[in-house]
Design an enzyme around this catalytic site. Structure first.
Site, short mmCIF file in Angstrom:
data_model
loop_
_atom_site.label_atom_id
_atom_site.label_comp_id
_atom_site.label_asym_id
_atom_site.label_seq_id
_atom_site.Cartn_x
_atom_site.Cartn_y
_atom_site.Cartn_z
N GLU A 1 0.68 -1.35 0.17
CA GLU A 1 -0.03 -0.05 0.04
C GLU A 1 0.99 1.15 -0.01
O GLU A 1 0.58 2.14 -0.65
CB GLU A 1 -1.02 -0.01 1.17
CG GLU A 1 -2.12 -1.02 1.07
CD GLU A 1 -1.81 -2.40 1.35
OE1 GLU A 1 -0.60 -2.77 1.88
OE2 GLU A 1 -2.47 -3.25 1.14
N HIS B 1 -10.27 -4.10 8.89
CA HIS B 1 -10.83 -4.16 7.67
C HIS B 1 -12.15 -3.33 7.76
O HIS B 1 -12.83 -3.44 6.72
CB HIS B 1 -10.94 -5.23 6.79
CG HIS B 1 -9.66 -6.06 6.82
ND1 HIS B 1 -8.90 -6.61 7.52
CD2 HIS B 1 -9.00 -6.09 5.54
CE1 HIS B 1 -7.78 -7.16 6.92
NE2 HIS B 1 -7.87 -6.94 5.67
#
Lengths: 315, 327
Positions: free
Chosen positions: B61, B130
């Site tokens: 990321e 998440h």
């Protein structure tokens, strides 16, 4: 790979002399005017940036780290923009936001800027290299970094992709062997940064970082390879950090005999020039820097409106 | 004007497709985007635009966001699907320093387009790493625009606006609304301007300021409250940066009561700023304090029943509204 022609050699020497003159001036400026100490001297390391930038085209993308000024000078930025910025004046490259840490950018000559969270430009250079692949514009991106930041995660994240995608990217390491005061050997499993290249299946080149011509040749080769679509290269220039991590660093961590074999990159390059042009060029560079410094001293200070400038662009 | 019924993620994807057709500088990169994306928004992109512009990457990321910054600095328009809003924290330097501050710190007043897609919020047991709502980070660190669409049409219109915006945009897609369906304009020039709130319900007694997943719940609570004689106005902010203060203040100065509802954790969430500014700016228009309804100040549980209990319910919103009239 051909050596630089005499005209290019003279341009390299001129730019190196400008960078050196800025170094000398900043040491005096720091001492005499109690400058904040955010200046990170690059004296002794000029050959790497001067050699590397001479090997790039004007529109190739340079992402540099913040020691000294030779990267921006090498890519063609004027001394006045840098000195104005170091002194925090409105005539500097950032138009009033400066004060030591370099954030000099001029996109029109490929000076893309500096990330002051050390080792942060890897993915940015990956981004410009990917842009070049999509646009097929033939440009090369160079990410310059110090040996210490080879520990950063994005070093790996970026190179893993760049190697897989054969991006036109050069990782250029200036290895001065020191992370502020920590020796690289204490935190790195490899003797050389270039050794990491093996894992990515790319060339890892070690070059004499005190010799601008050797650096030029290595970078020229890496850029040609990138433009041929053959992917990235990792170049490691072995350089010497002549001064402290920051201006004023007492450097108690350094050995007495550390500089016994020191070769000044200015002398190394001067010896390669024809005739006795070195002295003339150095004098011209010094005069140029002195004039830029006087101009910066006289330039206006920023006012509070600068704080609110450049946050959002309005179309 | 023609429209068609479609899902939230599909509408977001349609906005992307339309903009990619008109602008060759847009490319999409993320984990699995070339194979259609995790939530379907990127379906069909690779076959239409090719693998040069729809690029799968590894699990990285920080690289993805940094790459977006680098590509945007050289004038391309990257769209990065970061998979989950939680992953903003993996790429903190790249988002909140590089994307947000690069031009500022280099003294450059130039355009820089980049869209970072952050799916946020609960979706039924995705777990504490998440499911977070991270949009407040974009409000605190200057230099980014922040949007959170709550309807399929806004998902499309804001995506298109983000790709025409000369500043980086954090585009928060709401995971809990991913399959929600609604009418979506098919006009290729339809956009939803960034910084403009919507008022999906008008009312006289109370202003509910909300966005994202809490818009449908606030509307449902408003229906319940209407039966009790409380006439709610519901404002869907749509953008948090810039925030449509004119719309909020105008409404509250009419209704004289306000509450802020969001799924994000209550403490130091967006509602804290919104409530504070309402009180700072129009205190004497208020009949009651501005109340906040937010997610619990705990990580989101993996267990989907516990997860559901961790975010504001329709009942909790209605109860808080009633309190405003009992003060």
């Amino acid at each position: 790979m051909p050596a630089p022609d005499p005209a290019l050699l003279e341009q390299m020497f001129h730019r190196m002399s400008v960078a050196r003159a800025i170094e000398r001036l900043m040491l005096v400026h720091t001492r005499e005017r109690k400058f904040s100490g955010w200046w990170h001297p690059g004296e002794g390391q000029e050959a790497a940036p001067i050699g590397a930038t001479a090997a790039l085209e004007r529109d190739d993308y340079l992402w540099y780290q913040g020691r000294g000024s030779a990267w921006a000078i090498g890519k063609g930025m004027a001394a006045g923009l840098i000195l104005g910025d170091l002194l925090g004046k409105m005539n500097g490259a950032t138009r009033g936001k400066g004060g030591g840490v370099p954030h000099w950018a001029d996109y029109s000559i490929g000076v893309m800027g500096e990330g002051a969270t050390l080792g942060s430009v890897y993915p940015l250079a990956g981004g410009s290299a990917l842009a070049s692949r999509i646009r097929k514009d033939g440009r090369v991106s160079l990410a310059d970094f110090g040996d210490g930041t080879s520990a950063r995660g994005t070093f790996h994240e970026t190179m893993v992709h760049a190697a897989a995608w054969k991006l036109p990217l050069i990782y250029f390491c200036e290895n001065n062997g020191l992370l502020v005061g920590t020796r690289l050997g204490e935190v790195s499993p490899t003797e050389n940064i270039a050794d990491f290249a093996k894992g990515y299946g790319i060339p890892g080149i070690i070059v004499d970082g005190q010799d601008a011509v050797a650096v030029y040749e290595a970078t020229r080769e890496a850029a040609a390879r990138a433009r041929r679509g053959e992917g990235p290269t990792l170049i490691e220039a072995k350089v010497v950090r002549r001064h402290g991590h920051y201006a004023g660093d007492p450097q108690k961590y350094r050995a007495d005999d550390e500089f016994d074999d020191y070769r000044d990159p200015v002398d190394v390059l001067a010896a390669r020039l024809r005739g006795n042009s070195a002295e003339r060029i150095a004098q011209e560079a010094e005069a140029e820097v002195k004039a830029a410094y006087e101009e910066a001293l006289a330039a206006p200070e920023p006012d509070a409106s600068v704080i609110e400038r450049d946050l959002y662009h309005v179309q | 004007m023609s429209s068609e019924v479609m899902g939230y993620n599909a509408a977001m994807g349609l906005g992307l497709v339309e903009e990619m057709r008109r602008d060759a500088e847009i490319f999409v990169l993320g984990q699995g985007v070339a194979t259609g994306g995790w939530f379907g928004a990127e379906k069909g992109l690779a076959s239409e635009f090719g693998l040069d512009r729809v690029i799968d990457c590894g699990i990285s990321e920080a690289f993805e966001a940094g790459l977006a910054a680098g590509a945007a600095i050289v004038g391309m328009k990257p769209v990065i699907n970061m998979g989950f809003g939680d992953f903003a924290l993996i790429a903190g330097d790249e988002i909140y320093h590089k994307l947000a501050k690069w031009r500022y710190m280099h003294g450059l007043d130039v355009p820089m387009t980049a869209v970072i897609i952050f799916p946020i919020g609960t979706m039924g047991g995705a777990g504490p790493e998440h499911s977070s709502c991270t949009e407040v980070l974009g409000m605190h660190f200057p230099g980014l625009k922040v949007v959170v669409p709550s309807t399929p049409e806004d998902a499309k219109g804001l995506m298109k606006a983000a790709l025409r915006e000369p500043n980086p945009v954090l585009f928060h897609s709401v995971q809990g609304l991913g399959w929600a369906r609604g009418e979506v304009s098919t006009d290729p020039e339809f956009i939803v301007p960034i910084g403009k709130a919507a008022t999906p319900r008008q009312g006289r007694d109370l202003t509910i300021v909300t966005y994202g997943s809490m818009v449908p719940r606030s509307l449902e609570a408003a229906d319940t409250l209407a039966g009790e004689g409380i006439d709610c106005e519901v404002i869907d902010l749509r953008s948090l940066v810039p925030l449509d203060w004119d719309c909020v203040l105008e409404s509250v100065s009419r209704t004289n009561r306000a509450m802020v509802v969001h799924e994000a954790a209550k403490t130091a969430g967006p509602g804290a700023e919104i409530a504070a500014q309402i009180q700072e700016r129009i205190f004497f228009d208020l009949e009651a304090p501005v109340l906040r309804v937010g997610g619990k100040d705990f990580p989101l549980p993996q267990h989907s029943d516990l997860e559901a209990m961790s975010i504001p319910s329709v009942d909790a919103i209605a109860d808080t509204a009633r309190r405003l009239f009992a003060i």
